[in-house]
Design a protein around this motif. Structure first.
Motif, PDB file in Angstrom:
ATOM      1  N   VAL A 107      -2.208   7.328 -10.343  1.00  0.00           N
ATOM      2  CA  VAL A 107      -1.520   7.310  -9.048  1.00  0.00           C
ATOM      3  C   VAL A 107      -1.764   5.943  -8.437  1.00  0.00           C
ATOM      4  N   VAL A 108      -0.705   5.145  -8.335  1.00  0.00           N
ATOM      5  CA  VAL A 108      -0.847   3.777  -7.817  1.00  0.00           C
ATOM      6  C   VAL A 108      -1.041   3.829  -6.308  1.00  0.00           C
ATOM      7  N   VAL A 141       0.868  -1.175   0.000  1.00  0.00           N
ATOM      8  CA  VAL A 141       0.000   0.000   0.000  1.00  0.00           C
ATOM      9  C   VAL A 141       0.907   1.229   0.000  1.00  0.00           C
ATOM     10  N   PHE A 142       0.716   2.092  -0.995  1.00  0.00           N
ATOM     11  CA  PHE A 142       1.555   3.274  -1.154  1.00  0.00           C
ATOM     12  C   PHE A 142       0.812   4.512  -0.650  1.00  0.00           C
ATOM     13  N   ASN A 143       1.278   5.081   0.440  1.00  0.00           N
ATOM     14  CA  ASN A 143       0.681   6.306   0.963  1.00  0.00           C
ATOM     15  C   ASN A 143       1.259   7.538   0.278  1.00  0.00           C
ATOM     16  N   LYS A 144       2.590   7.623   0.265  1.00  0.00           N
ATOM     17  CA  LYS A 144       3.297   8.710  -0.411  1.00  0.00           C
ATOM     18  C   LYS A 144       4.580   8.143  -0.998  1.00  0.00           C
ATOM     19  N   PRO A 145       5.099   8.757  -2.072  1.00  0.00           N
ATOM     20  CA  PRO A 145       6.359   8.248  -2.631  1.00  0.00           C
ATOM     21  C   PRO A 145       7.521   8.494  -1.673  1.00  0.00           C
ATOM     22  N   LEU A 146       8.391   7.500  -1.555  1.00  0.00           N
ATOM     23  CA  LEU A 146       9.650   7.711  -0.855  1.00  0.00           C
ATOM     24  C   LEU A 146      10.485   8.727  -1.625  1.00  0.00           C
ATOM     25  N   LYS A 147      11.298   9.483  -0.886  1.00  0.00           N
ATOM     26  CA  LYS A 147      12.129  10.501  -1.523  1.00  0.00           C
ATOM     27  C   LYS A 147      13.601  10.074  -1.490  1.00  0.00           C
ATOM     28  N   LEU A 155       9.392  -4.863 -13.064  1.00  0.00           N
ATOM     29  CA  LEU A 155       9.199  -4.653 -14.493  1.00  0.00           C
ATOM     30  C   LEU A 155       7.718  -4.622 -14.854  1.00  0.00           C
ATOM     31  N   VAL A 156       6.918  -5.463 -14.197  1.00  0.00           N
ATOM     32  CA  VAL A 156       5.478  -5.495 -14.473  1.00  0.00           C
ATOM     33  C   VAL A 156       4.823  -4.179 -14.053  1.00  0.00           C
ATOM     34  N   LEU A 157       5.155  -3.696 -12.846  1.00  0.00           N
ATOM     35  CA  LEU A 157       4.545  -2.450 -12.387  1.00  0.00           C
ATOM     36  C   LEU A 157       5.060  -1.263 -13.194  1.00  0.00           C
ATOM     37  N   ARG A 158       6.309  -1.318 -13.633  1.00  0.00           N
ATOM     38  CA  ARG A 158       6.841  -0.251 -14.492  1.00  0.00           C
ATOM     39  C   ARG A 158       6.058  -0.165 -15.795  1.00  0.00           C
ATOM     40  N   THR A 159       5.728  -1.314 -16.375  1.00  0.00           N
ATOM     41  CA  THR A 159       4.966  -1.313 -17.618  1.00  0.00           C
ATOM     42  C   THR A 159       3.596  -0.687 -17.416  1.00  0.00           C
ATOM     43  N   PHE A 160       2.976  -0.959 -16.260  1.00  0.00           N
ATOM     44  CA  PHE A 160       1.682  -0.336 -15.968  1.00  0.00           C
ATOM     45  C   PHE A 160       1.822   1.185 -15.882  1.00  0.00           C
ATOM     46  N   THR A 161       2.815   1.682 -15.151  1.00  0.00           N
ATOM     47  CA  THR A 161       2.952   3.132 -14.965  1.00  0.00           C
ATOM     48  C   THR A 161       3.272   3.839 -16.287  1.00  0.00           C
ATOM     49  N   LYS A 162       3.944   3.136 -17.196  1.00  0.00           N
ATOM     50  CA  LYS A 162       4.212   3.738 -18.506  1.00  0.00           C
ATOM     51  C   LYS A 162       2.962   3.727 -19.382  1.00  0.00           C
ATOM     52  N   ALA A 163       2.133   2.684 -19.220  1.00  0.00           N
ATOM     53  CA  ALA A 163       0.886   2.625 -19.985  1.00  0.00           C
ATOM     54  C   ALA A 163      -0.143   3.615 -19.457  1.00  0.00           C
ATOM     55  N   LYS A 164      -0.090   3.888 -18.140  1.00  0.00           N
ATOM     56  CA  LYS A 164      -1.031   4.802 -17.494  1.00  0.00           C
ATOM     57  C   LYS A 164      -0.236   5.900 -16.764  1.00  0.00           C
ATOM     58  N   PRO A 165       0.398   6.795 -17.497  1.00  0.00           N
ATOM     59  CA  PRO A 165       1.302   7.770 -16.866  1.00  0.00           C
ATOM     60  C   PRO A 165       0.623   8.730 -15.904  1.00  0.00           C
ATOM     61  N   ASP A 166      -0.676   8.923 -16.031  1.00  0.00           N
ATOM     62  CA  ASP A 166      -1.387   9.846 -15.143  1.00  0.00           C
ATOM     63  C   ASP A 166      -1.977   9.142 -13.913  1.00  0.00           C
TER      64      ASP A 166
END
Length: 272
Positions: free
Chosen positions: A223-224, A86-92, A210-221
């Protein structure tokens, strides 16, 4: 052995989310490296919070000998079977972080290949005293037994897809940046003669990344918000891995990795 007393054990580790290590992860994945203060890409946190165990505390398989935080399991083989995040905020990048780990569940069962010990570990990662993400990792310890390839289900039709060639160099570099000494990922003689695989095994976390990266590139807008994944069968290196996905319902996507032998890893993403 009675493993029930291990449930509830905790461990705390700290890390700086070093920009230098982030650059090495980026090179391994052929991605641009975020600078200090910028968001860490999803699942890159797996390269951090690793303990530098002394050589004499490493087992035959390359993993640290357990018995302090994780239980002592003798000669059983270790597998990372899946997890839920579960992602609350991105790590910096470059911001000190703390990870608190707890053994949530531990249970022994009988499977087709013998006794299986299931251990679920929960990680909570904080930066500046704020909870950034939570994760449950499912670790399975199994009795040594020869690998048997079983044809998997074919990949479904996809809304988006990509292909990745995962070679031994990529496996070695990912092992290096995640400080993962498990020999199935880089030691051909060990993985084929001792554990019985036909070749080097691709890391489950690398596949998930790699799987999640492909999703974020397919849906760039998008927020996971969460990601759950499960290993179905191992991926052997020098195969072309097909990665795909589709939106099942608003804010929910099914994603997967597959080879010519069928689905290897499956997952679900929720997003906004």
């Amino acid at each position: 052995m009675d493993y029930s007393t291990w449930a509830g054990r905790t461990q705390t580790r700290h890390d700086s989310i070093s920009p230098e290590l982030v650059t090495r992860i980026a090179g391994t994945l052929s991605e641009p490296a975020p600078a200090a203060g910028e968001p860490l890409p999803l699942l890159w946190h797996w390269a951090f919070f690793q303990e530098a165990v002394a050589a004499e505390l490493i087992g035959v398989d390359g993993h640290p000998v357990t018995g302090e935080f994780l239980p002592e399991v003798g000669s059983r083989a270790r597998m990372w079977a899946g997890g839920r995040l579960v992602f609350n905020k991105p790590l910096k990048v470059g911001v000190p972080a703390e990870r608190i780990s707890t053994i949530e569940r531990i249970q022994e069962k009988e499977g087709r290949s013998g006794s299986l010990l299931f251990v679920t570990v929960k990680h909570s990662i904080y930066q500046l005293n704020e909870l950034m993400l939570t994760e449950e990792q499912d670790i399975v310890y199994r009795d040594p037994s020869p690998y048997k390839a079983v044809p998997g289900k074919p990949a479904p039709e996809a809304e988006w897809r990509d292909q990745v060639d995962i070679d031994p160099v990529m496996l070695f570099r990912y092992s290096a940046v995640t400080f993962n000494g498990h020999r199935i990922h880089y030691d051909w003689r060990y993985v084929t003669e001792t554990e019985g695989y036909p070749g080097l095994v691709v890391h489950g976390p690398l596949t998930a990344t790699l799987v999640l990266r492909t999703f974020t590139k397919a849906k760039p807008d998008a927020v996971v918000r969460s990601f759950a994944f499960k290993g179905v069968q191992p991926i052997i290196s020098d195969q072309t891995v097909e990665i795909g996905g589709l939106v099942e319902s608003p804010g929910v996507a099914h994603i997967w990795a597959a080879t010519s032998n069928g689905i290897s890893q499956t997952g679900q993403v929720t997003f906004e």
